[in-house]
Design a protein around this motif. Structure first.
Motif, short mmCIF file in Angstrom:
data_model
loop_
_atom_site.label_atom_id
_atom_site.label_comp_id
_atom_site.label_asym_id
_atom_site.label_seq_id
_atom_site.Cartn_x
_atom_site.Cartn_y
_atom_site.Cartn_z
N PRO A 20 -101.42 18.38 17.39
CA PRO A 20 -100.77 18.82 17.87
C PRO A 20 -99.17 18.10 18.40
N HIS A 21 -98.66 18.43 19.08
CA HIS A 21 -96.70 17.72 18.79
C HIS A 21 -96.84 17.02 18.43
N ARG A 22 -96.18 18.47 16.90
CA ARG A 22 -95.33 17.87 15.65
C ARG A 22 -94.43 19.06 15.76
N ALA A 23 -93.56 18.32 15.11
CA ALA A 23 -92.54 19.11 15.46
C ALA A 23 -91.93 19.28 13.79
N VAL A 24 -91.10 19.90 13.76
CA VAL A 24 -91.16 20.30 11.76
C VAL A 24 -89.19 20.48 12.05
N LEU A 25 -88.43 19.52 10.64
CA LEU A 25 -87.14 20.25 10.81
C LEU A 25 -86.43 20.00 9.32
N SER A 26 -85.83 21.56 9.31
CA SER A 26 -85.35 21.87 7.88
C SER A 26 -84.04 21.11 7.09
N VAL A 27 -84.62 20.50 6.44
CA VAL A 27 -82.65 20.15 5.53
C VAL A 27 -82.57 20.39 4.50
N GLU A 91 -88.77 6.36 23.24
CA GLU A 91 -87.89 5.77 23.33
C GLU A 91 -86.14 6.19 22.76
N ALA A 92 -87.00 6.58 21.30
CA ALA A 92 -86.27 7.14 19.89
C ALA A 92 -85.60 7.77 20.73
N PRO A 93 -84.28 8.44 20.07
CA PRO A 93 -83.62 9.40 19.79
C PRO A 93 -83.37 10.61 19.41
N PRO A 94 -84.10 11.43 19.96
CA PRO A 94 -84.71 13.14 19.15
C PRO A 94 -83.65 12.63 17.49
N LEU A 95 -84.84 13.18 16.58
CA LEU A 95 -85.07 13.17 14.95
C LEU A 95 -83.66 14.19 14.92
N LEU A 96 -83.77 15.59 15.53
CA LEU A 96 -82.06 16.32 14.88
C LEU A 96 -80.80 15.92 15.19
N ALA A 97 -80.98 15.14 16.44
CA ALA A 97 -79.49 14.86 16.88
C ALA A 97 -79.64 13.56 16.00
N MET A 98 -80.17 12.26 15.83
CA MET A 98 -79.98 11.56 14.96
C MET A 98 -79.37 11.91 13.71
N LEU A 99 -80.06 12.73 12.69
CA LEU A 99 -79.48 13.05 11.71
C LEU A 99 -78.26 13.58 11.57
N LYS A 100 -78.12 14.61 12.58
CA LYS A 100 -76.85 15.35 13.21
C LYS A 100 -75.62 13.77 12.89
N ARG A 101 -75.98 12.94 13.55
CA ARG A 101 -75.17 11.90 13.57
C ARG A 101 -74.77 11.43 11.76
N TYR A 102 -74.81 11.70 10.64
CA TYR A 102 -74.65 10.67 9.73
C TYR A 102 -74.68 12.31 8.66
N VAL A 103 -74.49 13.22 9.08
CA VAL A 103 -73.60 14.47 7.79
C VAL A 103 -72.99 13.80 7.52
N LEU A 104 -71.94 14.00 8.68
CA LEU A 104 -70.38 13.69 8.68
C LEU A 104 -69.94 15.38 7.13
N LEU A 110 -79.36 21.58 8.90
CA LEU A 110 -79.97 20.53 10.04
C LEU A 110 -80.62 21.97 10.30
N ARG A 111 -82.13 22.12 10.57
CA ARG A 111 -82.07 23.09 11.90
C ARG A 111 -83.81 23.14 12.08
N ASP A 112 -83.49 23.07 13.64
CA ASP A 112 -84.92 22.89 13.87
C ASP A 112 -85.99 24.15 13.50
N VAL A 113 -87.29 24.19 12.77
CA VAL A 113 -87.61 25.30 12.70
C VAL A 113 -89.60 25.30 13.17
N SER A 114 -89.64 24.49 14.72
CA SER A 114 -90.22 24.23 15.10
C SER A 114 -91.19 25.61 14.98
N GLU A 115 -90.83 26.34 15.93
CA GLU A 115 -91.19 27.48 16.49
C GLU A 115 -91.60 28.28 15.13
#
Length: 376
Positions: A20-27, A91-104, A110-115
């Protein structure tokens, strides 16, 4: 050797369980590999079908997320990855939001595909013995224990779509990424267990995981055994958090590690069944002083912190210098929660090297000093 009360919890039959409690991001995108390579502690494999285990660090070198990365080609065969991680609030920033800051201007999507996915674990199959072999260690940097993979063997984490060979520890089995609502094919040949059974499984194999065991923004990667579990590569190029990680590595000195523990109430040999919160582990009083009224006070030195527990088994971050000499049997410490006292028994995992070179040297020095005192 584990005591019978703990051995009774080991599942030896082929077993499959949800995680449980796992999320998945597509890169995805033509620069997906280059983009991820600058943010994680492991190099991107040259094989576009190869999976791996890695870590995202804060700029100051503390862990944000430990993650599995599944290779998955994007549209038109472009490089693509599915990043699986613990998504519970921390306390960590959400991973998707953090990665978006580095895309430039990188050509990355990037897409959240947890569903779309569920995560399962399967272990105990005879087929695992073909690749889950005894590992070799690089012990050249004192306290750091890095696995050395056989260059002539197949990729250690596997290349089968949606299936990772979990090499964090012997006996961990496979990590399975399946479509949401589906069940892995292993349910027809394995016992179907609960998420709690998986937690016990990884605890018994000394594998901390996720935000409860590896505390985001607080934990350091080597203290969290991410070097032992194969998430760190010290020879790769730059990544976020590399400076402190490299400095710690080249000093060769580590002061703490996460170790598996058994928790019992003082005076009672049965395991504590209910989960316990974060608790300080303290040794016997080692400092004394008198306050303004002349009353003698004592201070108990902090030995470490209990991170998590379930059915009396869990993980604690402990000072290595207090564990010398380290043995492969359980040893007892104490913690307090208000008026309730507990005993904490820690274990040096039997699949780790007996002890690191520096600790072996300290152990030998300690025996030499005791021998001299006896001669005096």
């Amino acid at each position: 050797m584990l005591p019978p009360s703990i051995l009774a919890l080991v599942r030896n039959a082929p077993t499959v369980a949800p995680i449980p409690h796992r999320a998945v991001l597509s890169v995805t995108g033509s620069q997906a590999g280059e983009f991820l390579n600058g943010l994680i502690t492991s190099p991107i494999p040259t094989d576009p079908q190869a999976h791996f285990f890695t870590t995202f660090l804060h700029a100051q070198g503390r862990v944000l997320y430990d993650a599995f990365v599944y290779a998955q080609a994007g549209k038109g065969g472009a490089p693509g990855f599915l990043v699986e991680y613990d998504a519970r609030p921390s306390e960590a920033p959400p991973l998707l939001a953090m990665l978006k800051r580095y895309v430039l201007r990188s050509k990355v999507k990037l897409r959240d595909v947890s569903e779309e996915y569920d995560v399962w674990a399967a272990w105990g199959s005879e087929k695992e013995k073909t690749w889950d072999v005894k590992r070799k260690w690089d012990l050249t940097r004192n306290d750091f224990m890095t696995p050395e993979w056989d260059e002539n063997a197949a990729w250690p984490w596997g290349t089968t779509p949606g299936v990772i060979q979990d090499r964090r520890a012997p006996g961990m089995g496979h990590r399975l990424l399946v479509r949401k609502g589906d069940r892995p094919q292993e349910v027809s040949t394995h016992d179907v267990a609960s998420a709690e059974d998986y937690q016990l499984h990884r605890t018994l194999r000394s594998v901390p995981e996720g935000v409860l065991d590896i505390r985001p923004m607080k934990a350091f990667p080597m203290e969290s055994n991410l070097d032992i579990m194969g998430a760190l590569n010290y020879s790769k190029g730059c990544f976020v958090g590399q400076e402190l990680t490299a400095r710690t590595y080249f000093t060769g000195i580590l002061r703490k590690r996460i170790l598996p523990v058994a928790v019992r109430q003082s005076g009672n040999r049965s395991l504590v069944d209910s989960p316990l919160p974060l608790l300080d582990i303290r040794t016997v009083p080692n400092q004394r002083w008198k306050d303004g009224d002349g009353v003698q006070k004592t201070m108990r030195r902090s030995h470490g912190k209990l991170l998590s527990s379930y059915k009396g088994l869990g993980f604690a971050l402990l000072r290595l210098e207090d564990l010398v000499p380290i043995h492969m049997e359980l040893a007892t410490l104490e913690i307090e929660d208000g008026e309730t006292k507990y005993e904490v028994e820690y274990l040096w995992p039997d699949w780790w090297p007996r002890q690191s070179p520096r600790l072996a040297l300290l152990d030998a020095h300690e025996r030499f000093a005791v021998g001299n005192q006896r001669q005096d």
